[in-house]
Write a protein that holds these residues in place. Structure first.
Motif, PDB file in Angstrom:
ATOM      1  N   LEU A  33       1.041  -1.283  -0.318  1.00  0.00           N
ATOM      2  CA  LEU A  33       0.201   0.362   0.295  1.00  0.00           C
ATOM      3  C   LEU A  33       1.059   1.192  -0.049  1.00  0.00           C
ATOM      4  O   LEU A  33       1.966   1.421   0.841  1.00  0.00           O
ATOM      5  N   THR A  34       0.739   1.875  -1.064  1.00  0.00           N
ATOM      6  CA  THR A  34       2.500   3.095  -1.349  1.00  0.00           C
ATOM      7  C   THR A  34       1.385   4.443  -1.346  1.00  0.00           C
ATOM      8  O   THR A  34       0.296   4.437  -2.283  1.00  0.00           O
ATOM      9  N   GLY A  35       1.220   5.532  -1.223  1.00  0.00           N
ATOM     10  CA  GLY A  35       0.824   6.765  -1.502  1.00  0.00           C
ATOM     11  C   GLY A  35       1.686   7.166  -1.003  1.00  0.00           C
ATOM     12  O   GLY A  35       3.051   7.462   0.311  1.00  0.00           O
ATOM     13  N   GLY A  36       1.970   8.649  -0.712  1.00  0.00           N
ATOM     14  CA  GLY A  36       2.169  10.337  -0.368  1.00  0.00           C
ATOM     15  C   GLY A  36       1.805  10.869   0.752  1.00  0.00           C
ATOM     16  O   GLY A  36       0.695   9.521   2.003  1.00  0.00           O
ATOM     17  N   LYS A  41      -2.962   6.032   4.353  1.00  0.00           N
ATOM     18  CA  LYS A  41      -2.017   4.363   4.369  1.00  0.00           C
ATOM     19  C   LYS A  41      -2.631   3.720   5.489  1.00  0.00           C
ATOM     20  O   LYS A  41      -2.495   2.315   5.555  1.00  0.00           O
ATOM     21  N   THR A  42      -2.314   3.918   6.757  1.00  0.00           N
ATOM     22  CA  THR A  42      -2.384   3.899   8.331  1.00  0.00           C
ATOM     23  C   THR A  42      -3.628   3.952   8.205  1.00  0.00           C
ATOM     24  O   THR A  42      -3.682   2.685   9.173  1.00  0.00           O
ATOM     25  N   THR A  43      -4.817   4.475   8.026  1.00  0.00           N
ATOM     26  CA  THR A  43      -6.192   4.403   7.916  1.00  0.00           C
ATOM     27  C   THR A  43      -6.997   3.099   6.955  1.00  0.00           C
ATOM     28  O   THR A  43      -7.371   2.142   7.858  1.00  0.00           O
ATOM     29  N   PHE A  44      -6.359   3.616   6.371  1.00  0.00           N
ATOM     30  CA  PHE A  44      -6.930   1.903   5.156  1.00  0.00           C
ATOM     31  C   PHE A  44      -6.371   0.950   5.897  1.00  0.00           C
ATOM     32  O   PHE A  44      -7.007  -0.413   6.366  1.00  0.00           O
ATOM     33  N   ILE A 174      -0.876  -6.292   4.797  1.00  0.00           N
ATOM     34  CA  ILE A 174      -0.177  -5.417   3.928  1.00  0.00           C
ATOM     35  C   ILE A 174       0.855  -4.667   4.402  1.00  0.00           C
ATOM     36  O   ILE A 174       0.998  -4.621   5.493  1.00  0.00           O
ATOM     37  N   LEU A 175       1.895  -4.257   3.640  1.00  0.00           N
ATOM     38  CA  LEU A 175       3.170  -3.262   4.053  1.00  0.00           C
ATOM     39  C   LEU A 175       3.025  -2.063   3.048  1.00  0.00           C
ATOM     40  O   LEU A 175       2.518  -1.947   2.577  1.00  0.00           O
ATOM     41  N   THR A 176       2.440  -0.967   3.929  1.00  0.00           N
ATOM     42  CA  THR A 176       3.005   0.313   3.609  1.00  0.00           C
ATOM     43  C   THR A 176       4.061   0.865   3.155  1.00  0.00           C
ATOM     44  O   THR A 176       5.681   0.713   4.437  1.00  0.00           O
ATOM     45  N   THR A 177       4.164   1.664   1.909  1.00  0.00           N
ATOM     46  CA  THR A 177       5.244   2.409   2.292  1.00  0.00           C
ATOM     47  C   THR A 177       5.144   4.136   1.690  1.00  0.00           C
ATOM     48  O   THR A 177       4.144   4.520   0.778  1.00  0.00           O
TER      49      THR A 177
END
Length: 249
Positions: A33-36, A41-44, A174-177
């Motif tokens: 899960l990527t984005g600025g 991202k954290t909420t998702f 889910i990994l966020t970046t």
């Protein structure tokens, strides 16, 4: 390859999203899960864990490397999500990966040690997953892992090892970046995250009519037929909602 019809699906808990990916994430897959900054991202990711435990009977582990566990709980209460209740019921585990790093005491049940070692980190996460028989896992975020490494250039080796362990555990992850510049194809900070993940979801903010609007794009999802369109979404009183019809504004 096996038809996606036979793939067991894991519901995301995000209204409007699952119909874009044939009913949910492929079970046991790792999704990036990527984005600025500020794209949600954290909420998702928190919604994925909370709804999984509360509505679908799938325990989950949330590893927070960006903020303290108690801060995460407080912020998520705004959406009506009582993480503490689920933790007491043994359905959710939040791993505090921040307090010890910044030298603050923690009263959490699950706390990462201040001296970061990737092998110990992986072993610890594995133990927590097994302790509550978790089916879902979130690690928020990859840049925070890299920041804790003595040599940030080792992140490629670390991510490959992480991916192997996740596949072995069989959890849906889910990994966020961070996405430095998704408009120009730079969808991850280190340029390898999207290759180890079996799914890539991009969250984006774009200016429309003198205000910022939220959009979601499914860049990749193995074993799944999906559109390559951008879909509007919003973060409302009950969390993230995606609008597959595109009708929101």
């Amino acid at each position: 390859m096996m038809s996606s019809y036979f793939v067991r699906r894991v519901k995301s808990g995000i209204p409007g999203f699952d119909e874009l990916i044939e009913g949910g994430f492929p079970e046991g897959t790792t999704v990036l899960l990527t984005g600025g900054t500020g794209t949600g991202k954290t909420t998702f990711a928190a919604q994925f864990i909370y709804k999984g435990a509360d509505e679908y009977g799938e325990p989950g582990v949330f590893v927070t490397l960006e903020e303290r566990a108690k801060d995460l709980r407080r912020e998520m209460r705004a959406f009506g999500w009582d993480f503490e209740r689920l933790e007491k019921e043994g359905k959710v585990a939040i791993v505090d990966g921040v307090s010890s790093t910044v030298g603050l005491p923690s009263e959490e049940r699950f706390v990462l040690e201040d001296r970061f070692n990737m092998d110990n980190f992986l072993r610890y996460i594995y133990r927590v997953v097994k302790a509550i028989n978790a089916k879902r896992l979130v690690i928020d975020s990859i840049p925070s892992i890299a920041f804790r490494l003595e040599e940030e250039r080792k992140i490629r080796e670390v991510l490959l090892k992480l991916n192997t362990i996740l596949l072995e555990m069989g959890v849906t992850t889910i990994l966020t970046t961070e996405a430095p510049d998704p408009a120009h194809g730079k969808i991850s900070r280190y340029g390898i995250e999207e290759f180890i993940a079996r799914g890539v979801v991009i969250l984006d903010l774009q200016e429309r009519n003198i205000e910022l609007k939220r959009y979601l794009l499914i860049r990749k999802m193995r074993e799944t037929r999906h559109s390559m369109k951008k879909y509007p979404f919003e973060i409302g009183p009950t969390g993230v909602v995606v609008y597959p019809s595109g009708e929101i504004y």
